[in-house]
Scaffold this motif. Structure first.
Motif, PDB file in Angstrom:
ATOM      1  N   MET A   1      35.284  11.737 -34.289  1.00  0.00           N
ATOM      2  CA  MET A   1      35.060  10.706 -33.282  1.00  0.00           C
ATOM      3  C   MET A   1      34.397   9.451 -34.085  1.00  0.00           C
ATOM      4  O   MET A   1      33.488   9.566 -35.045  1.00  0.00           O
ATOM      5  CB  MET A   1      34.169  11.070 -32.384  1.00  0.00           C
ATOM      6  N   ILE A   2      34.861   8.307 -33.496  1.00  0.00           N
ATOM      7  CA  ILE A   2      34.475   7.271 -34.362  1.00  0.00           C
ATOM      8  C   ILE A   2      33.350   6.486 -33.405  1.00  0.00           C
ATOM      9  O   ILE A   2      33.370   6.277 -32.289  1.00  0.00           O
ATOM     10  CB  ILE A   2      35.589   6.077 -34.411  1.00  0.00           C
ATOM     11  N   PHE A   3      32.345   5.949 -34.323  1.00  0.00           N
ATOM     12  CA  PHE A   3      31.283   5.088 -33.640  1.00  0.00           C
ATOM     13  C   PHE A   3      30.875   3.654 -34.333  1.00  0.00           C
ATOM     14  O   PHE A   3      30.978   4.196 -35.546  1.00  0.00           O
ATOM     15  CB  PHE A   3      29.859   6.116 -33.471  1.00  0.00           C
ATOM     16  N   HIS A   4      30.468   3.010 -33.488  1.00  0.00           N
ATOM     17  CA  HIS A   4      30.050   1.578 -34.329  1.00  0.00           C
ATOM     18  C   HIS A   4      28.704   1.431 -34.277  1.00  0.00           C
ATOM     19  O   HIS A   4      27.860   1.841 -33.221  1.00  0.00           O
ATOM     20  CB  HIS A   4      30.707   0.531 -33.452  1.00  0.00           C
ATOM     21  N   VAL A   5      28.055   1.371 -35.330  1.00  0.00           N
ATOM     22  CA  VAL A   5      26.502   1.181 -35.326  1.00  0.00           C
ATOM     23  C   VAL A   5      26.178   0.007 -36.063  1.00  0.00           C
ATOM     24  O   VAL A   5      26.640  -0.098 -36.984  1.00  0.00           O
ATOM     25  CB  VAL A   5      25.878   2.519 -36.152  1.00  0.00           C
ATOM     26  N   ARG A   6      25.066  -0.638 -35.492  1.00  0.00           N
ATOM     27  CA  ARG A   6      24.164  -1.643 -36.021  1.00  0.00           C
ATOM     28  C   ARG A   6      22.970  -1.348 -36.370  1.00  0.00           C
ATOM     29  O   ARG A   6      22.348  -0.677 -35.460  1.00  0.00           O
ATOM     30  CB  ARG A   6      24.295  -3.017 -35.116  1.00  0.00           C
ATOM     31  N   MET A   7      22.513  -1.525 -37.615  1.00  0.00           N
ATOM     32  CA  MET A   7      21.213  -1.288 -38.022  1.00  0.00           C
ATOM     33  C   MET A   7      20.316  -2.579 -38.437  1.00  0.00           C
ATOM     34  O   MET A   7      21.101  -3.401 -39.439  1.00  0.00           O
ATOM     35  CB  MET A   7      21.104  -0.454 -39.145  1.00  0.00           C
ATOM     36  N   ASP A   8      19.305  -2.765 -37.954  1.00  0.00           N
ATOM     37  CA  ASP A   8      18.393  -4.044 -38.323  1.00  0.00           C
ATOM     38  C   ASP A   8      17.216  -3.377 -39.148  1.00  0.00           C
ATOM     39  O   ASP A   8      16.537  -2.651 -38.503  1.00  0.00           O
ATOM     40  CB  ASP A   8      18.014  -4.674 -37.213  1.00  0.00           C
ATOM     41  N   VAL A   9      16.892  -3.857 -40.304  1.00  0.00           N
ATOM     42  CA  VAL A   9      15.643  -3.307 -41.026  1.00  0.00           C
ATOM     43  C   VAL A   9      14.599  -4.027 -41.037  1.00  0.00           C
ATOM     44  O   VAL A   9      15.070  -5.407 -41.228  1.00  0.00           O
ATOM     45  CB  VAL A   9      16.289  -2.909 -42.466  1.00  0.00           C
ATOM     46  N   ASP A  10      13.576  -3.617 -40.760  1.00  0.00           N
ATOM     47  CA  ASP A  10      12.271  -4.631 -40.664  1.00  0.00           C
ATOM     48  C   ASP A  10      11.130  -4.117 -41.379  1.00  0.00           C
ATOM     49  O   ASP A  10      10.326  -3.374 -41.008  1.00  0.00           O
ATOM     50  CB  ASP A  10      11.876  -5.101 -39.176  1.00  0.00           C
ATOM     51  N   LEU A  11      11.066  -4.126 -42.810  1.00  0.00           N
ATOM     52  CA  LEU A  11      10.096  -3.645 -43.503  1.00  0.00           C
ATOM     53  C   LEU A  11       8.804  -4.495 -43.738  1.00  0.00           C
ATOM     54  O   LEU A  11       8.826  -5.841 -43.810  1.00  0.00           O
ATOM     55  CB  LEU A  11      10.503  -3.714 -44.903  1.00  0.00           C
ATOM     56  N   PRO A  12       7.742  -4.078 -43.344  1.00  0.00           N
ATOM     57  CA  PRO A  12       6.473  -4.671 -43.631  1.00  0.00           C
ATOM     58  C   PRO A  12       6.416  -5.647 -44.657  1.00  0.00           C
ATOM     59  O   PRO A  12       6.652  -5.109 -45.895  1.00  0.00           O
ATOM     60  CB  PRO A  12       5.406  -3.864 -43.199  1.00  0.00           C
ATOM     61  N   THR A  13       6.021  -6.874 -44.677  1.00  0.00           N
ATOM     62  CA  THR A  13       5.901  -7.682 -45.774  1.00  0.00           C
ATOM     63  C   THR A  13       4.756  -7.182 -46.777  1.00  0.00           C
ATOM     64  O   THR A  13       4.826  -7.561 -48.052  1.00  0.00           O
ATOM     65  CB  THR A  13       5.922  -9.128 -45.599  1.00  0.00           C
ATOM     66  N   ASP A  14       3.680  -6.459 -46.239  1.00  0.00           N
ATOM     67  CA  ASP A  14       2.968  -6.212 -47.376  1.00  0.00           C
ATOM     68  C   ASP A  14       3.057  -4.473 -47.640  1.00  0.00           C
ATOM     69  O   ASP A  14       2.054  -3.838 -48.130  1.00  0.00           O
ATOM     70  CB  ASP A  14       1.352  -6.145 -46.456  1.00  0.00           C
ATOM     71  N   MET A  77      13.833   0.769 -38.554  1.00  0.00           N
ATOM     72  CA  MET A  77      15.177   0.238 -38.150  1.00  0.00           C
ATOM     73  C   MET A  77      15.093   0.194 -36.571  1.00  0.00           C
ATOM     74  O   MET A  77      14.683   1.155 -35.925  1.00  0.00           O
ATOM     75  CB  MET A  77      16.186   1.158 -38.417  1.00  0.00           C
ATOM     76  N   VAL A  78      15.881  -0.953 -36.316  1.00  0.00           N
ATOM     77  CA  VAL A  78      16.424  -0.889 -34.814  1.00  0.00           C
ATOM     78  C   VAL A  78      17.839  -0.533 -34.908  1.00  0.00           C
ATOM     79  O   VAL A  78      18.569  -1.210 -35.804  1.00  0.00           O
ATOM     80  CB  VAL A  78      16.112  -2.197 -34.203  1.00  0.00           C
ATOM     81  N   ILE A  79      18.356   0.503 -34.208  1.00  0.00           N
ATOM     82  CA  ILE A  79      19.780   0.961 -34.280  1.00  0.00           C
ATOM     83  C   ILE A  79      20.384   1.034 -32.877  1.00  0.00           C
ATOM     84  O   ILE A  79      19.808   1.389 -31.980  1.00  0.00           O
ATOM     85  CB  ILE A  79      19.963   2.504 -34.746  1.00  0.00           C
ATOM     86  N   GLU A  80      21.578   0.528 -32.933  1.00  0.00           N
ATOM     87  CA  GLU A  80      22.422   0.350 -31.629  1.00  0.00           C
ATOM     88  C   GLU A  80      23.741   0.972 -31.811  1.00  0.00           C
ATOM     89  O   GLU A  80      24.356   0.641 -32.769  1.00  0.00           O
ATOM     90  CB  GLU A  80      22.501  -1.178 -31.354  1.00  0.00           C
ATOM     91  N   VAL A  81      24.008   2.161 -31.069  1.00  0.00           N
ATOM     92  CA  VAL A  81      25.224   3.018 -31.228  1.00  0.00           C
ATOM     93  C   VAL A  81      26.403   2.603 -30.172  1.00  0.00           C
ATOM     94  O   VAL A  81      25.992   2.547 -29.077  1.00  0.00           O
ATOM     95  CB  VAL A  81      24.894   4.225 -31.321  1.00  0.00           C
ATOM     96  N   THR A  82      27.578   2.340 -30.409  1.00  0.00           N
ATOM     97  CA  THR A  82      28.542   2.081 -29.627  1.00  0.00           C
ATOM     98  C   THR A  82      29.632   2.977 -29.838  1.00  0.00           C
ATOM     99  O   THR A  82      30.405   2.977 -30.870  1.00  0.00           O
ATOM    100  CB  THR A  82      29.119   0.579 -29.490  1.00  0.00           C
ATOM    101  N   PRO A  83      30.118   3.753 -28.653  1.00  0.00           N
ATOM    102  CA  PRO A  83      31.069   4.843 -29.037  1.00  0.00           C
ATOM    103  C   PRO A  83      32.630   4.137 -29.125  1.00  0.00           C
ATOM    104  O   PRO A  83      32.841   3.231 -28.065  1.00  0.00           O
ATOM    105  CB  PRO A  83      31.052   5.881 -28.119  1.00  0.00           C
ATOM    106  N   LEU A  84      33.559   4.343 -29.922  1.00  0.00           N
ATOM    107  CA  LEU A  84      34.911   3.718 -30.141  1.00  0.00           C
ATOM    108  C   LEU A  84      36.039   4.752 -29.643  1.00  0.00           C
ATOM    109  O   LEU A  84      35.849   5.850 -29.865  1.00  0.00           O
ATOM    110  CB  LEU A  84      35.021   3.278 -31.521  1.00  0.00           C
ATOM    111  N   ALA A  85      36.959   4.207 -29.017  1.00  0.00           N
ATOM    112  CA  ALA A  85      38.130   4.813 -28.809  1.00  0.00           C
ATOM    113  C   ALA A  85      39.492   4.188 -29.546  1.00  0.00           C
ATOM    114  O   ALA A  85      39.303   3.126 -30.056  1.00  0.00           O
ATOM    115  CB  ALA A  85      38.493   5.053 -27.500  1.00  0.00           C
ATOM    116  N   LYS A  86      40.511   4.944 -29.473  1.00  0.00           N
ATOM    117  CA  LYS A  86      41.741   4.292 -30.324  1.00  0.00           C
ATOM    118  C   LYS A  86      42.182   3.083 -29.397  1.00  0.00           C
ATOM    119  O   LYS A  86      42.023   3.338 -28.105  1.00  0.00           O
ATOM    120  CB  LYS A  86      42.814   5.399 -30.384  1.00  0.00           C
ATOM    121  N   HIS A  87      42.366   1.910 -30.014  1.00  0.00           N
ATOM    122  CA  HIS A  87      43.136   0.865 -29.190  1.00  0.00           C
ATOM    123  C   HIS A  87      44.599   0.994 -29.150  1.00  0.00           C
ATOM    124  O   HIS A  87      45.305   1.442 -30.140  1.00  0.00           O
ATOM    125  CB  HIS A  87      42.586  -0.360 -30.138  1.00  0.00           C
TER     126      HIS A  87
END
Lengths: 93, 93, 93, 93, 93, 93, 93, 93, 93, 93
Positions: A1-14, A77-87
C-alpha cells in the motif's frame, strides 16, 4: 500500500554539532536500509526547506507507524501522512 | 527537473453529464500521453478526495506551466506546485 | 486496517426536495450495508453540523477509496482521511 | 454521552529520559483504568504523529474535563473535544 | 450541561424577500420558545456580523443536535459547538 | 456593555510549582472580585483545554482593557475580545 | 468609544449595473452622514482591494451594530470589529 | 516606490468565451502600456496557477490603487499588496 | 502617504524586569517623538492584547521601514503593514 | 529559470551580538556574490519585517536548493519557493 508522507525537520540551533552529525548520519542509514528493502521507494528534498516528500510502500498502517516513529530524527519532526490509491489515469498495471 | 504537484478538482454538480464525461476522458488521454512521454512519471489518487499527487519531470518551469495550463480540467482545478531537489539520503544516482 | 474519516456534506439549498430525499435515502442504505459488512464499524454525527466522524476497517487504501468515492453524496462532500495504528495503551489485543 | 477527542503530545526533547519514561508509564496506567471502566472505549494512534484520536463515553461535560485535565501528560498536550450525537444511519440501537 | 455555540448565517442575497422574512420570523419564534424553556439561556449578536454567540443548557449531546438541526435557518448556517465545564474560579455553586 | 472573551493560558512546564500556585491563586481572587462586582458575570472552562470563555459587562473599552491587562496570568495568556450587542430574538429586555 | 473595523465588499459580478451604482451611491451618502456626525472619523481604502479600514467613535456596542448592519452594502460585506483602548504612548489627552 | 503584488484571477467557467477573450485582451493591453511606462517593471506567471507575481514602481499608494482598481479583470481578482524597501544587501544603488 | 500597521509584542516572561522597563520606556519616547513629528498620527491599544493598530504618514516605503525597524521593541514584535489610499467616500479633501 | 523566494529570518533575541553581526555580515557577502554572478537578480526588504522577497535565476531546482541551504542564516530562516514562468503579457522577449 502506498502512502505520501511529508516530513519537516526542526533541529534546535544550539544542538551540539557532533550529536547533530551523528543523528543525521543514523537517519541516513535508517532511510537507506528502508529504500533498499523497497519500503521507502522515493524521497525528495523540498527546495529551500529542511523537509522532504516521500513515498512509502508498506503492508499496513501499523507497519508505517513503526517505521516513521523509529526515525532517529522523529522527535524533531512534524510528519503528515496521506493514504494513496491507484489513479484511474495511471498507465501502469 | 522534478516537481511535486497537487491537483484538486471541483466540477460543478450541475454540469451536463455528457460534457463531464467527455472532459474527463480528454483529461485521461492528455495525462496518459504525458506519462508515456516520461514527463509525468507518477500520479496517485488521494484517498477519499477528487484530487491527486503527481510527480512531473520537465525541462523547465515554462514547460511545466504549459503542461498544467493545458489540462482539459484546468479551469476546474486548484493546483499547487513544489520544486524538488535530490535528497542526500536518496540511494539512486 | 483502520481509518478515521471526517465527512462534511454541503447540499445546495435550492436542490429539488424529492431528489434530495432520494439521495439521502440511498446514502443511508449504502452506509448501512457497509456497517453490516463490518467495513464501516462506527459513524457519529458531529453536534450542530451536517457532518460525521466515521471509522472504516478495510483491506487496503484502494478499497477505502472505492467505498468513499461510491457514496451517493460524494459529489457534495468534503472528506478527510487519516490512517490509524494500534495505540500502545489500547487494552484490546 | 459520546465525545471525540484529539490529543497531540509535545514533550520537550531535552526532558530527562527517566522522568519521561515514568510520565508515559503513568499515562498508560491512567488510560487503561479508564478503558477498563468503559469511560474511554477507543484510542487509536494517528500514523506518523505523537497523537491519538479517542472516543470517550461519560456522564457530563464536567466529568470529561476532570478526566482530561487529570492526564499525566496534560501539561504537554493540545486537546480538542468534539461532542457527538447518534447518526441517523447508525445501525445500532 | 452547558454548551457554547457560534452560529454564522449566510442567506443568499437573491432570496425572495417574503420567504426570507418568514424564515427569519420562524427562527425567532423557535429561539424564543427554547429561551423560555430554559434550554437556550443566552443569545448575543456579534457586532458587525450576521452571527451570534449562544449558550445552551441541555440534557445531552443528542438533545443539542436535535435543537440545532431543527433551526429554520440551519441550512444557511455554519455552527460550531464547544462543550463547557464549571470553571474553578466561578463564584456560583 | 457586553463583551465575549476567550482566554488561553500557557504556563511554562518548568515554572516553579510554588510560584505557579501563587499566581493561580491570585488570578482566582482577582476574577472572583470582578464577578462579585458584576463586571465578569460568566466564566466557563472549555472542556479539555486550559482556557475559558467569559462574558464581561463594563462601561467602556478602556475599562475592559484595564481589567484584562491586570490579570495576574496576563503575560501567559492569549486573549481574544469580541464586542456583543443585543440580539433581536433575545427575550430579555 | 473607539472601534477598528475592516470591511470587505464582494459584489456579484453579474449584478445589474444600475442597481449596483445606486447601492454604491446610497452607501456613500450613508457613510458621509456618519462622518459628518463624528461617528465615523476615519475611512481608508486598502490598496488593491475592494475593502476599507475604518475607525468608529460610538456610544456603545449596540450603536455600532445598528450602524454597521444598516450599511446599504451590508449583505455583500464581511465585517470584522476590534475594540480599541487608549494607548499609554498616545500623546493626545 | 516599489510594491510587490500577487494577483489571483478567478473567471467564472460559464463566462461567454468571446466576452472572456475581449476582457483578457484588454487586460493585456492595459498591462503592457503600464510596463512600457515603467510603472509595472515585472510580471511573472505562477507555475500551475492563473495568477501572477508583479512588481510595481509608482509615486504613491493612491497611484497604485488607481492602477490596480482599473485592471479590466479587477472584479474577478484577489489582489494582495506588500510594500517593499531597499534591502541592505542589494548591490544596486 | 498613509499606512496601516499592526504590531504584536511578545516579551519573554523571564526578561529582567529592569531591562524590560527601560526598553518599554525607550519605546514610548521613540513613539512620542514620531507622533509629535506627525509621522505617527494614530496609535490605539487593541483591547485585551499586547498589541496596537497604528497609522503612519511617511514620505516613502523606505522611510517607513527605517522607522519600524528602529523601534526599541522591534526584535520582539510581529509587524504587518498595509498601504492605504484615499477612500472615495472620505469627506476630507 | 526564475524562482520567487520569500525568506523570513528569526534570530534568537539572546544571541551573542558579535556572533550575530558576523553571521549577518557573512550572509551579506554570500548574497552579494550571487547577485554579482547574476544568480540572485533581485532582493527587496518587506517593510516592517525581518524578511525579504527575492528572485533567483538558476539552472535547476538542485542549484537553487544548494544556494538556499548554503545561506549562513539558513538555520534561522523559513523559506518558501515558488517557480515562475514567462507571463503572456510580459513585454520582454
Amino acid at each position: 500500500m502506498i502512502f505520501h508522507v511529508r516530513m519537516d525537520v526542526d533541529l534546535p540551533t544550539d544542538l551540539d554539532p557532533q550529536q547533530r552529525d551523528e543523528m543525521v548520519a543514523r537517519e541516513k542509514r535508517y532511510s537507506q536500509e528502508l529504500q533498499r528493502a523497497g519500503k521507502w521507494p522515493h524521497i525528495w528534498r523540498i527546495v529551500g526547506e529542511y523537509a522532504n516528500y516521500s513515498i512509502f510502500d508498506v503492508e499496513s498502517n501499523d507497519e508505517l507507524h513503526q517505521i516513521l516513529s523509529g526515525l532517529p530524527l522523529f522527535p524533531y519532526m512534524v510528519i503528515e501522512v496521506t493514504p494513496l490509491a491507484k489513479h484511474p489515469s495511471d498507465i501502469r498495471d
